[in-house]
Design a protein around this motif. Structure first.
Motif, short mmCIF file in Angstrom:
data_model
loop_
_atom_site.label_atom_id
_atom_site.label_comp_id
_atom_site.label_asym_id
_atom_site.label_seq_id
_atom_site.Cartn_x
_atom_site.Cartn_y
_atom_site.Cartn_z
N ALA A 112 0.82 -1.21 0.00
CA ALA A 112 0.00 0.00 0.00
C ALA A 112 0.86 1.26 0.00
O ALA A 112 0.59 2.20 -0.74
CB ALA A 112 -0.92 0.00 1.21
N SER A 113 1.88 1.26 0.82
CA SER A 113 2.61 2.51 1.06
C SER A 113 3.29 3.07 -0.18
O SER A 113 3.25 4.28 -0.44
CB SER A 113 3.65 2.30 2.16
N LYS A 114 3.90 2.21 -0.98
CA LYS A 114 4.56 2.70 -2.18
C LYS A 114 3.55 3.21 -3.19
O LYS A 114 3.76 4.25 -3.84
CB LYS A 114 5.43 1.60 -2.78
N SER A 115 2.43 2.50 -3.31
CA SER A 115 1.39 2.95 -4.23
C SER A 115 0.80 4.28 -3.77
O SER A 115 0.53 5.17 -4.58
CB SER A 115 0.28 1.89 -4.32
N VAL A 116 0.60 4.40 -2.46
CA VAL A 116 0.05 5.64 -1.91
C VAL A 116 1.01 6.81 -2.16
O VAL A 116 0.58 7.92 -2.50
CB VAL A 116 -0.23 5.48 -0.40
N LEU A 117 2.30 6.56 -2.00
CA LEU A 117 3.28 7.61 -2.23
C LEU A 117 3.17 8.15 -3.66
O LEU A 117 3.14 9.37 -3.88
CB LEU A 117 4.69 7.08 -1.96
N HIS A 118 3.08 7.24 -4.62
CA HIS A 118 2.95 7.66 -6.02
C HIS A 118 1.63 8.40 -6.25
O HIS A 118 1.59 9.41 -6.96
CB HIS A 118 3.03 6.45 -6.95
N THR A 119 0.56 7.91 -5.63
CA THR A 119 -0.75 8.54 -5.80
C THR A 119 -0.78 9.94 -5.22
O THR A 119 -1.31 10.89 -5.83
CB THR A 119 -1.84 7.68 -5.13
N ILE A 120 -0.20 10.11 -4.02
CA ILE A 120 -0.17 11.43 -3.39
C ILE A 120 0.69 12.40 -4.19
O ILE A 120 0.34 13.57 -4.38
CB ILE A 120 0.34 11.32 -1.94
N ARG A 121 1.83 11.92 -4.67
CA ARG A 121 2.66 12.77 -5.51
C ARG A 121 1.89 13.29 -6.72
O ARG A 121 1.95 14.48 -7.05
CB ARG A 121 3.89 11.99 -5.99
N ARG A 122 1.18 12.38 -7.38
CA ARG A 122 0.40 12.77 -8.57
C ARG A 122 -0.70 13.76 -8.19
O ARG A 122 -0.91 14.77 -8.87
CB ARG A 122 -0.20 11.53 -9.22
N ALA A 123 -1.41 13.48 -7.08
CA ALA A 123 -2.51 14.34 -6.67
C ALA A 123 -2.02 15.73 -6.29
O ALA A 123 -2.64 16.75 -6.66
CB ALA A 123 -3.25 13.70 -5.50
N TYR A 124 -0.91 15.81 -5.55
CA TYR A 124 -0.41 17.11 -5.14
C TYR A 124 0.17 17.89 -6.31
O TYR A 124 0.08 19.12 -6.36
CB TYR A 124 0.64 16.93 -4.03
N LYS A 125 0.77 17.19 -7.24
CA LYS A 125 1.28 17.85 -8.45
C LYS A 125 0.13 18.46 -9.24
O LYS A 125 0.21 19.60 -9.69
CB LYS A 125 2.05 16.85 -9.31
N TYR A 126 -0.96 17.70 -9.35
CA TYR A 126 -2.14 18.18 -10.06
C TYR A 126 -2.74 19.39 -9.34
O TYR A 126 -3.15 20.37 -9.98
CB TYR A 126 -3.16 17.05 -10.16
N LEU A 127 -2.79 19.32 -8.01
CA LEU A 127 -3.33 20.44 -7.23
C LEU A 127 -2.45 21.68 -7.38
O LEU A 127 -2.96 22.80 -7.56
CB LEU A 127 -3.41 20.03 -5.75
N MET A 128 -1.14 21.50 -7.34
CA MET A 128 -0.22 22.62 -7.49
C MET A 128 -0.36 23.29 -8.86
O MET A 128 -0.33 24.51 -8.99
CB MET A 128 1.22 22.14 -7.28
N GLU A 129 -0.52 22.46 -9.89
CA GLU A 129 -0.54 22.97 -11.26
C GLU A 129 -1.89 23.53 -11.68
O GLU A 129 -1.95 24.45 -12.50
CB GLU A 129 -0.11 21.87 -12.23
N THR A 130 -2.97 22.96 -11.14
CA THR A 130 -4.31 23.35 -11.61
C THR A 130 -5.18 23.98 -10.54
O THR A 130 -6.20 24.60 -10.86
CB THR A 130 -5.06 22.12 -12.16
N GLY A 131 -4.82 23.80 -9.28
CA GLY A 131 -5.68 24.28 -8.20
C GLY A 131 -6.89 23.41 -7.97
O GLY A 131 -7.81 23.79 -7.24
N LYS A 132 -6.90 22.22 -8.58
CA LYS A 132 -8.04 21.32 -8.46
C LYS A 132 -7.65 20.04 -7.73
O LYS A 132 -6.50 19.63 -7.75
CB LYS A 132 -8.58 20.98 -9.85
N ASP A 133 -8.66 19.42 -7.14
CA ASP A 133 -8.51 18.16 -6.43
C ASP A 133 -8.87 17.03 -7.38
O ASP A 133 -10.04 16.90 -7.76
CB ASP A 133 -9.41 18.16 -5.20
N ASP A 134 -7.89 16.22 -7.79
CA ASP A 134 -8.19 15.19 -8.78
C ASP A 134 -9.00 14.04 -8.20
O ASP A 134 -9.48 13.17 -8.94
CB ASP A 134 -6.91 14.67 -9.44
N ALA A 135 -9.20 14.00 -6.87
CA ALA A 135 -10.02 12.95 -6.28
C ALA A 135 -11.48 13.08 -6.70
O ALA A 135 -12.23 12.10 -6.69
CB ALA A 135 -9.92 13.01 -4.75
#
Length: 317
Positions: free
Chosen positions: A256-279
């Motif tokens: 779980a932990s490695k997958s979560v790390l990749h998912t959080i990285r992607r989500a925060y990158k998307y939030l930083m770049e677009t201001g949107k929550d990809d969830a």
């Protein structure tokens, strides 16, 4: 302690988590899978997914609770408090917990066993590295001498015997000797642990099919556990194959932990770049998320007690 198993059938026979674990790992030709869990979300999803055993990784617990690498930063309290929370979400799903090197001398180790038992933990593994240990898949490990290793296992047995009312908590002996002293030396350490009362062997970073099959034979009747670390030193074998070789338990600490790390990285990158929550695109509203966390069980408690706090709950989002 969480009270979340309120939906159990009234006639269901209680089986202690450690006893249930022993039953599961005694199945002929079956290798039980135990996914790595490090917080309540992981545990809830593991239970929802249908796993019969969970594994609290020391490395991932250290990362989740302390934000540190697996270099012996976490204390007994860190491990036991986290384990108590996870183990009591659903006591029908046994939890195996990392115990590192036992958190001290033999009296400390005996106390660890008792604390783990009181926390509801079904089994644990203790290793033969020096106190300043590191992840078993990192280089530069150092071992204690054989007599210190035997003393650690004996202390576990003494601690278990001292538990009032008895305990079935499973003692898993982990050796890191393969990388330091070689395969035969690692087997000698596990045989010594078996003679001192360990219930299961764990040869960390085992490398080949032949090594696994031979370890099963040499350690019998003590069963073998295999650590499946993605991109680690142990090749990836399907659980049905491991079971056919006589392996009784496979743990997946980083599942779980490695997958979560990749998912959080992607989500925060998307939030930083677009201001949107990809969830939002994934379609899980707050009520849906909390339902996975046991929301309906809590509503059932309120209703059974005559409360009205959630009277209109099922009609709302």
């Amino acid at each position: 302690m969480s009270i979340t198993n309120t939906t159990l059938p009234a006639d269901e026979t209680y089986i202690a988590p450690a006893t249930r674990l022993r039953q599961l790992i005694s199945q002929e030709g079956v290798c039980v899978q135990a996914p790595g869990v490090y917080d309540g979300i992981c545990a809830r999803v593991a239970i929802e997914s249908g796993f019969k055993v969970m594994y609290q990784s020391g490395a991932m617990t250290t990362a989740a609770r302390l934000g540190k690498a697996d270099l012996a930063f976490a204390s007994l309290n860190d491990f036991a408090q986290n384990g108590q929370m996870i183990a009591n979400i659903d006591p029908r799903i046994p939890l195996i917990a990392d115990a590192d090197t036992g958190f001290g001398s033999p009296p400390n180790i005996a106390r660890m066993v008792q604390v783990y038992h009181q926390s509801g933990i079904a089994g644990f593994h203790i290793e033969d590295q020096v106190t300043n240990k590191r992840c078993g898949h990192l280089a530069g490990k150092q071992l204690v001498d054989m007599e210190t290793w035997r003393a650690r296992i004996r202390a576990c047995v003494i601690g278990r015997k001292a538990i009032y009312g008895g305990s079935d908590i499973v003692i898993i002996a982990r050796t890191d000797a393969l990388a330091v002293e070689g395969y035969n030396a690692a087997l000698e350490r596990l045989v010594a642990a078996r003679e001192c009362g360990a219930d299961m062997g764990f040869l960390e970073a085992i490398e080949t099919e032949e090594q696994i099959k031979n370890a099963v034979k040499v350690l019998a009747p003590m069963p073998l556990m295999v650590n499946c670390v993605s991109l680690g030193k142990t090749p990836w074998f399907p659980p049905e194959v491991l079971g056919s070789w006589g392996v009784k338990l496979a743990i997946y600490p980083g599942a779980a932990s490695k997958s979560v790390l990749h998912t959080i990285r992607r989500a925060y990158k998307y939030l930083m770049e677009t201001g949107k929550d990809d969830a939002e695109a994934m379609g899980l509203d707050p009520k849906g998320f909390f339902s996975v966390m046991g929301l309906q069980e809590e509503v059932a408690i309120d209703q059974a007690a005559g409360g009205a706090a959630f009277a209109n709950f099922n009609n709302s989002k």
